[in-house]
Design an enzyme around this catalytic site. Structure first.
Site, short mmCIF file in Angstrom:
data_model
loop_
_atom_site.label_atom_id
_atom_site.label_comp_id
_atom_site.label_asym_id
_atom_site.label_seq_id
_atom_site.Cartn_x
_atom_site.Cartn_y
_atom_site.Cartn_z
CG ASP A 136 -9.23 -7.63 13.06
OD1 ASP A 136 -8.01 -7.52 13.21
OD2 ASP A 136 -10.07 -6.97 13.72
CG ASP B 15 5.23 -7.94 12.38
OD1 ASP B 15 5.45 -7.70 13.58
OD2 ASP B 15 4.09 -8.02 11.90
CG ASP C 206 -0.45 -8.13 10.70
OD1 ASP C 206 -0.65 -7.86 11.89
OD2 ASP C 206 -1.23 -7.82 9.77
CG ASP D 291 -2.29 0.50 0.94
OD1 ASP D 291 -3.08 0.62 1.87
OD2 ASP D 291 -2.56 0.78 -0.25
#
Lengths: 867, 273
Positions: free
Chosen positions: A469, A374, A372, A325
């Site tokens: 979520d 990480d 995600d 993004d």
């Protein structure tokens, strides 16, 4: 003019004197004063001999400088100063360095604790001996046998038709009767003792039925307290008292609701097992892996992409996509090099939800796994989770725990990493498991896998709130799909680096959950079962703890300052009702949650965040459309120790209020001779509890210096080290980090000498395949070797992630929590940490004073001195 | 007594070093070990610390048979055995009368010559004889394979080994001997080696031992220095690998003793754990 001439004359004279003197004394013309002095008394040495006087002189000079603590400054003014004044010594730190303390073999260095231990040790030993002799005489009770018998009896009773409903109605009637019967004070105390005895006995019996019993007893005591509180104590005389009294009642109402909902939510953790996949890989579905990223650096995203590309799944059925993004070209080039997909979008609306929704129509896997950037997945992620979709066709989402291999701010600042379970462990270890029993597992944004068709049928990921979520899984449940939770850790990532970042993340969750509560309330609308509504609303109600907690933190001031009686009953009666409620609830919660959160730590976590989530939740409650998505930052580095003043200011204010309340209370007792000393004592005790909790909140704001940027994860597997001269050594790894590895050399290796910078090869295995990595020695101490991987090719880096982060058993042993919950021990530890918090505050205060008075220039590049 | 033949399809595979190392390790595991050399190069004894190449050995028997054509029962060769420091009995090939006489003619004439010689050796029941044979195909390798209960094939991770592998495996199958294969001198840093090892594993399946022997520059250095490599560098990975193989062999020998002779032919070519 005259002056200049005089000076010129004087300088010329002096220079002449020097030249003459230099010749006579055989000193260089521009020699220092010391040399002149020496040559005045001692002859120069003969050629070839040492100049003993000069050496002696020099040694004397050094000795004097050392005695005077001179430092590096040897100017005349420095000598003069030092002859008369001592150098300024650094102030001793009051607070202990917890990291060093916990590494020391004898943990109790704190003087008070040592003194207490010495005094209480013989008493404790005598009591323990007496206890041992008594229990030896008593017959041994087979607690596990009792559990087995209870389970048999309950299974037998379950078979009798209608017995269950009858018993439930009877129990309900009995509970109502017990809760609403008024009892005199003596009987209430007796009831408490009786229930406490029952709970203590039930505590010995392992198994779920005993836990249910403890929960029932806790609900009974809570019910009695609620009834008494609502009927007997709300007769408040003055308007001020009425206002404060009803505010307190509302706060307590919140805690009762959350307590009961919590019991229901975690009543029966499901402990779901993974389902098997069909034997033929041709029947396995296609999977897309999405890795959305926004502004994280490439170094954080690399291992995730590598690990995702090497997950065990048929190559043609797996596709990895990097959803960028931030429109960064280096990410695009990296994706191309590694061979994963790269998706960019023109408009950047709705943050991560929009990013994922944009990628949905561009891809076509039947299942979508989201990580995600990480969170590094292990190789077994898909094989563990996909089976559930095939076993249950209605299942739309499978969630796995978020695990962190670096300490979060609480663990780091209190050095409780691996000793006390962290904040997330309650949610991922117990609450989601409990939710799973009621089919209310909700999506947590990462480490999960969602089926495409159901997701597309609800219009993609929800974009109306900032916790997209939970909202998405709420919609999936409303549409009739089910969800599942698998309690095996299949991915791990970095925790938030600083307390400020941690609070920012929690604020976002609080705001989002409140928005969902307002926009899409689980109690309204159709599609959810009663228990699903309960579980979802408990998850959202959890975030409203800000206002009640602040009310509790401030309440003792009402009586101690203003003398307001907010509970219109005498103190002993209050205690007789409150104590059973609190004590039994604490014991029951310790039994249910003990493995996942040690007792009373919830106070620490919630108190630190209480002030900060009040405003966002209130604003979001009033107007859900307010509020922007703020991204949590990951991957920073804390250079020095510092007390985060901005974070701790509200708590300092509350601390001040409570401290003055304590003083007022003492004054009431001693100076004004209050006629209700019991009430004063009770409020004083409450104020002390508040002070302890606030001490914790201030203590956690002192950010501990992070020793290294790349966190080390323990790993013990065999590895082969090839030395620069071609010999091999059979070593074991000790730990690894991104870009480094720690090895333990075998004892028979003797004295292998490896200098830093030498090139070696490390060979790790993944199954029967061996992967070799060229590395550079970082350091070798004892038999512990640290190596760094530099300039790895893309392929080698991928293989390294495969052999370390991607191992299927990488996070297995972390699921074993190190220590069992011992509530009283934990309480003592928390009180110690709170005291340390106060000492840290004092240190920071004196530091600030010193900075103001000495106006010391900030020392750049010089880390704060450790105590 | 169990007999293991150590053969390879290419020269320079490291058979002799392998035999010597395994023999020492098996002796340390309390097996009565006999290392026999069926290779005219006559270098086995050097691996046990002998300075010069041995003079007497199996050639003694060849000489005796030549001199007295009638009987080949002369036992002078039995006195040619040496014993190393760690208790391994070594029977070298010995120095032939003429340097280029490798006894091939005799070996071809008497196909069971080595087996008969070894049958006359009296070792305890847990004894193991390791035969270091010249490269296959050849008369020496044939003799060794014929005399053995288990054939241990040493493979180097290169293309030649892969090329000769099918014929080798077929020959062993025809001989009806159980075979196990080990990759030797593997350098994991070289992609060629890891690829070939993977290829060998795929081709051979359970017949390939789970242990690889990694390359270590300490091995030739120990040989040059007349030292036992596993004793000199017990911490090296190669020593660990060799220990693994020795344990495997020891386990096989002890288990094979416990089995009845009838069950052996079923697993004639299957091997490995």
């Amino acid at each position: 003019m005259m002056r200049a001439q005089a000076i010129g004359l004087w300088t010329a004279c002096w220079a002449r004197l020097r030249r003459v003197g230099a010749r006579e004394l055989s000193v260089a013309a521009d020699a220092a004063f010391g040399q002149w002095l020496l040559r005045l008394f001692f002859r120069p040495p003969r050629p070839g001999k040492r100049d003993w006087p000069a050496l002696a002189f020099a040694a004397l000079g050094r000795e004097v400088a050392a005695q005077l603590d001179m430092g590096n400054d040897r100017s005349k003014s420095a000598w003069l100063l030092r002859l008369f004044l001592r150098p300024r010594r650094a102030r001793q730190r009051l607070a202990a360095d917890l990291r060093k303390l916990h590494k020391a073999p004898h943990p109790h260095r704190i003087a008070l604790r040592v003194w207490l231990d010495k005094r209480l040790e013989p008493v404790y030993r005598r009591v323990a001996k007496a206890h041992a002799t008594v229990t030896a005489r008593l017959p041994a009770i087979d607690w596990d046998g009792i559990r087995a018998r209870l389970e048999q009896v309950s299974a037998a009773l379950d078979r009798v038709p209608f017995l269950r409903q009858c018993l439930l109605w009877l129990a309900f009637a009995a509970a109502v009767a017990i809760c609403t019967t008024p009892l005199p004070l003596g009987s209430q105390v007796l009831l408490f003792l009786l229930v406490w005895l029952m709970v203590m006995v039930a505590r010995r019996i392992p198994g779920r039925l005993a836990t249910m019993l403890m929960v029932m007893l806790s609900i009974l005591m809570t019910g009695r307290y609620v009834w008494w509180r609502s009927t007997q104590t709300l007769h408040l005389s003055s308007p001020a008292e009425a206002f404060v009294g009803y505010v307190l009642f509302a706060a307590e109402l919140y805690t009762w609701v959350v307590l009961v909902f919590g019991y229901v939510q975690t009543a029966w953790p499901l402990r779901r097992k993974p389902s098997a996949l069909p034997d033929d890989p041709a029947d396995w579905p296609t999977v897309d892996i999405y890795i959305p990223t926004y502004n994280e650096p490439l170094s954080v995203v690399r291992p995730t992409v590598f690990a995702a590309s090497t997950i065990d799944w048929p190559r043609e059925k797996l596709r990895v996509y990097l959803l960028d993004d931030g429109d960064r070209d280096e990410f695009r080039d990296f994706a191309k090099e590694v061979g994963v997909g790269y998706i960019r979008r023109e408009e950047h609306t709705h943050a991560k939800a929009g990013n994922i929704n944009h990628a949905l129509p561009l891809t076509d896997g039947e299942l979508i796994a989201i990580f995600d950037c990480d969170h590094i997945p292990t190789r077994s992620f898909l094989q563990t989770t996909v089976g559930t979709f095939l076993a249950d066709p209605q299942c739309a989402m499978v969630q796995t725990p978020h695990h962190f291999f670096s300490p979060d701010p609480f663990e780091r600042n209190f050095d409780t990493f691996h000793r006390v379970p962290n904040e997330g462990s309650l949610f991922y270890g117990l609450i989601q498991d409990g939710n799973d029993f009621w089919d209310a597992t909700f999506f947590c944004g990462s480490c999960a896998i969602i089926k495409r068709k159901p997701l597309e049928s609800i219009g993609g990921i929800a974009v109306e709130t900032v916790t997209e979520d939970a909202h998405t899984s709420l919609r999936l449940h409303r549409a009739g799909y089910t969800s599942a939770y698998l309690r095996t850790v299949q991915a791990a990532g970095l925790a938030t680096e600083s307390l400020a970042g941690h609070i920012g993340q929690r604020i976002r969750w609080a705001r989002g959950m409140t928005q969902i509560f307002r926009v899409d309330n689980p109690w309204l609308g159709k599609g959810l079962s009663f228990f699903q509504r309960l579980c979802y609303s408990n998850a959202m109600l959890h975030f409203f703890y800000g206002i009640p907690r602040l009310i509790f933190l401030v309440m003792p001031c009402a009586f101690l300052f203003f003398g307001l009686h907010v509970i219109n009953t005498p103190a002993p009666v209050i205690l007789a009702y409150v104590l059973p409620y609190l004590v039994i609830a604490a014991i029951a919660n310790s039994r249910i949650q003990g493995h996942y959160r040690h007792s009373f730590w919830a106070e620490a976590y919630e108190s630190v965040l209480a002030w900060y989530i009040v405003l966002p939740t209130t604003m979001a409650f009033i107007n859900p459309k307010l509020g922007k998505f703020n991204v949590t930052s990951k991957g920073g580095h804390i250079e020095h120790d510092y007390l985060d003043w901005t974070i701790s200011t509200p708590y300092l204010v509350l601390l001040g209020m409570n401290f003055i309340a304590v003083l007022a209370g003492i004054a009431r007792l001693t100076v004004w001779h209050s006629d209700e000393p019991a009430t004063v004592f009770m409020n004083l005790f409450w104020a002390f509890v508040n002070l302890t909790v606030l001490g914790l909140a201030v203590g956690v704001a002192k950010e501990a210096r992070q020793v290294r940027v790349a966190h080390r994860i323990p790993l013990r597997v065999p590895a082969m080290l090839t030395l620069p001269d071609g010999r091999t050594l059979a070593c074991k790894t000790e730990n690894y980090s991104m870009g480094g590895l720690g090895l333990v050399l075998p004892p028979e290796a003797g004295a292998e000498k490896l200098a830093a910078g030498e090139r070696v090869n490390v060979c790790l295995s993944r199954g029967t395949l061996e992967q070799d990595f060229p590395a550079v020695v970082a350091r070798l101490a004892d038999a512990h070797l640290g190596v760094r991987f530099e300039n790895l090719t893309i392929e080698r880096e991928r293989r390294l992630v495969e052999c370390t982060f991607g191992r299927a058993d990488a996070w297995l042993e972390w699921e074993d929590v190190p220590s069992e919950d011992a509530p009283l021990n934990g309480l003592v530890e928390l009180i110690t940490l709170s005291w340390q918090g106060y000492l840290r505050l004092a240190d920071a205060f004196f530091d600030a004073l010193e900075n103001v008075f000495t106006r010391r220039r900030p020392e750049r590049g010089n880390p704060a001195r450790q105590p | 007594m169990r007999t293991v033949a150590i053969v390879s399809a290419a020269g320079g595979a490291g058979r002799t070093t392998f035999t010597a190392a395994l023999a020492s390790l098996l002796a340390a595991r309390s097996h009565a070990t006999l290392a026999v050399e069926c290779d005219p190069r006559n270098v086995l004894a050097l691996h046990f610390g002998l300075r010069d190449s041995a003079r007497e050995g199996l050639v003694t028997n060849l000489r005796e048979t030549k001199s007295s054509e009638a009987s080949s029962d002369g036992d002078g060769w039995a006195r040619a055995a040496l014993q190393s420091d760690d208790g391994v009995l070594v029977l070298p090939w010995g120095r032939a009368a003429q340097d280029d006489d490798d006894g091939a003619a005799h070996l071809d004439a008497h196909r069971t010559w080595l087996r008969e010689r070894l049958a006359r050796v009296d070792l305890p029941a847990n004894g193991i004889a390791l035969i270091d044979a010249a490269p296959w195909p050849g008369p020496h390798a044939r003799q060794a394979i014929d005399a053995a209960d288990l054939v241990l094939g040493v493979l180097t991770p290169d293309a030649t080994a892969c090329a000769t592998l099918p014929r080798f495996v077929a020959a062993l199958a025809r001989a009806g001997k159980r075979a196990a294969f080990v990759a030797n001198a593997v350098v994991p840093a070289r992609p060629l080696h890891t690829d070939i090892v993977a290829l060998l594993r795929a081709r051979l399946g359970p017949a390939m031992l789970p242990y690889l022997v990694h390359a270590d520059t300490g091995v030739p250095a120990a040989l040059a220095g007349g030292a036992n490599f596993c004793k000199r560098a017990p911490a090296s990975q190669t020593a660990h690998d060799l220990n693994g193989i020795a344990s495997w062999l020891s386990h096989w020998a002890t288990n094979a003793l416990a089995e009845t002779p009838d069950s052996m032919p079923e697993r004639a070519t299957g091997a490995g754990r």
